[in-house]
Design an enzyme around this catalytic site. Structure first.
Site, short mmCIF file in Angstrom:
data_model
loop_
_atom_site.label_atom_id
_atom_site.label_comp_id
_atom_site.label_asym_id
_atom_site.label_seq_id
_atom_site.Cartn_x
_atom_site.Cartn_y
_atom_site.Cartn_z
N CYS A 194 -7.96 -2.04 7.24
CA CYS A 194 -8.09 -1.19 6.08
C CYS A 194 -7.57 0.06 6.26
O CYS A 194 -6.30 0.41 6.51
CB CYS A 194 -9.45 -1.66 5.48
SG CYS A 194 -9.54 -1.52 3.75
N ARG A 221 -8.90 -2.50 -7.47
CA ARG A 221 -9.48 -2.58 -6.20
C ARG A 221 -9.74 -4.11 -5.96
O ARG A 221 -10.32 -4.82 -6.78
CB ARG A 221 -10.86 -1.89 -6.28
CG ARG A 221 -11.65 -2.19 -4.99
CD ARG A 221 -12.57 -0.92 -4.80
NE ARG A 221 -12.12 0.26 -4.64
CZ ARG A 221 -11.59 0.83 -3.21
NH1 ARG A 221 -12.11 -0.06 -2.36
NH2 ARG A 221 -11.13 2.03 -3.18
N HIS A 229 -11.91 -7.31 6.47
CA HIS A 229 -13.18 -6.89 6.96
C HIS A 229 -13.96 -8.26 7.27
O HIS A 229 -13.51 -9.44 7.12
CB HIS A 229 -13.79 -6.18 5.97
CG HIS A 229 -13.17 -4.85 5.52
ND1 HIS A 229 -13.37 -3.71 6.66
CD2 HIS A 229 -12.63 -4.20 4.46
CE1 HIS A 229 -12.89 -2.70 6.09
NE2 HIS A 229 -12.57 -3.05 4.73
N1 GLN Z 1 -8.90 4.10 1.25
C1 GLN Z 1 -8.69 2.68 1.54
C2 GLN Z 1 -8.68 1.91 0.39
O1 GLN Z 1 -9.37 1.79 -0.60
C3 GLN Z 1 -9.55 2.20 2.65
C4 GLN Z 1 -10.82 1.32 2.40
C5 GLN Z 1 -11.31 0.68 3.51
O2 GLN Z 1 -11.15 0.83 4.62
N2 GLN Z 1 -12.12 -0.33 3.05
O3 GLN Z 1 -7.76 1.20 0.20
#
Ligand code: GLN
Length: 241
Positions: free
Chosen positions: A94, A128, A190
């Protein structure tokens, strides 16, 4: 045998328990009698590109990415890219994945420069992507969890880690997930990723060890628990998305 693991920005880039990946790599070495040494490398720490076999670069919020991108400007980022060019294994998740590329463009402010070890770039999107994910790869099916607004696009030097079967993938548009270039692997997975995907953990370990020792065969481990976790995560992904 011995493996040297660098845990990049362990104090800043470690959301969603991404350190579970380092624990998995370490345990799967120790269970085989392979010595695993983990060195945290955070802001201001020197990086010796000849010392480490494998680098882990976890996820973090935009604010941590600003701090880390600043630390990677100049010598340190150049040395990390040098390590990648010389075949070191890097796993970026990520936020870490995004900074392995050319740049991450947040909603506000200037682009955050990456180290350019992956031919990718990322632009913050309005949607998101959050939830359980399933990805088909050459290393088998991967199950994980995603939470990112960044939309990552691959250039010609990188190829996808796999095909996003459930989840947003790199950008919600081209069904790709992650990127691979030499022995650099980046993705939005993740979970943490490796405890539930032992076959991929072993693939990374084998790549890292054979760079130092030549051809390496890893003794098989009893993956009953890991496979049960993998199956459970797969079910959850099917039921929730
Ligand atoms: N800034 C990034 C995004 O939201 C990374 C977020 C993360 O590492 N979960 O895409």
């Amino acid at each position: 045998m011995k493996i040297e693991i660098a845990f990049l920005y362990n104090d800043l880039m470690n959301i969603y328990g991404d350190r579970g990946n380092v624990i998995t790599l370490t345990r799967r070495c120790e269970w085989r009698g392979i010595e695993a040494k983990v060195t945290p490398l955070t802001v201001g720490d020197k990086l010796d590109p000849d010392k480490y076999d494998l680098y882990f670069f976890g996820g973090g919020q935009d604010r941590e990415q600003y701090t880390v991108a600043d630390d990677l400007k100049g010598e340190k980022g150049r040395l990390l890219k040098q390590a990648a060019t010389e075949g070191a294994v890097i796993l970026g998740i990520c936020g870490g994945y995004q900074l392995l590329g050319h740049y991450y463009r947040p909603f506000e402010g200037p682009d955050l420069p990456g180290i350019g070890a992956l031919d990718i770039h990322t632009i913050a999107g309005h949607q998101r992507y959050i939830g359980n994910v399933v990805v088909e790869t050459a290393f088998g099916t991967l199950v994980a969890f995603e939470n990112h607004s960044g939309k990552t696009y691959l250039g010609s030097q990188a190829h996808p880690l796999g095909k996003s079967v459930i989840g947003g993938g790199n950008n919600g548009e081209d069904s790709t997930e992650g990127a691979i270039q030499q022995n650099v692997f980046g993705c939005y997975l993740h979970g943490s990723l490796l405890p539930k995907n032992p076959h991929f953990a072993d693939h990374l370990l084998k790549l890292a060890l054979q760079r130092r020792y030549g051809a390496v065969e890893l003794s098989p481990l009893d993956n009953k628990l890991e496979e049960a976790a993998h199956h459970s995560a797969m079910q959850r992904a099917r039921e929730t998305r």
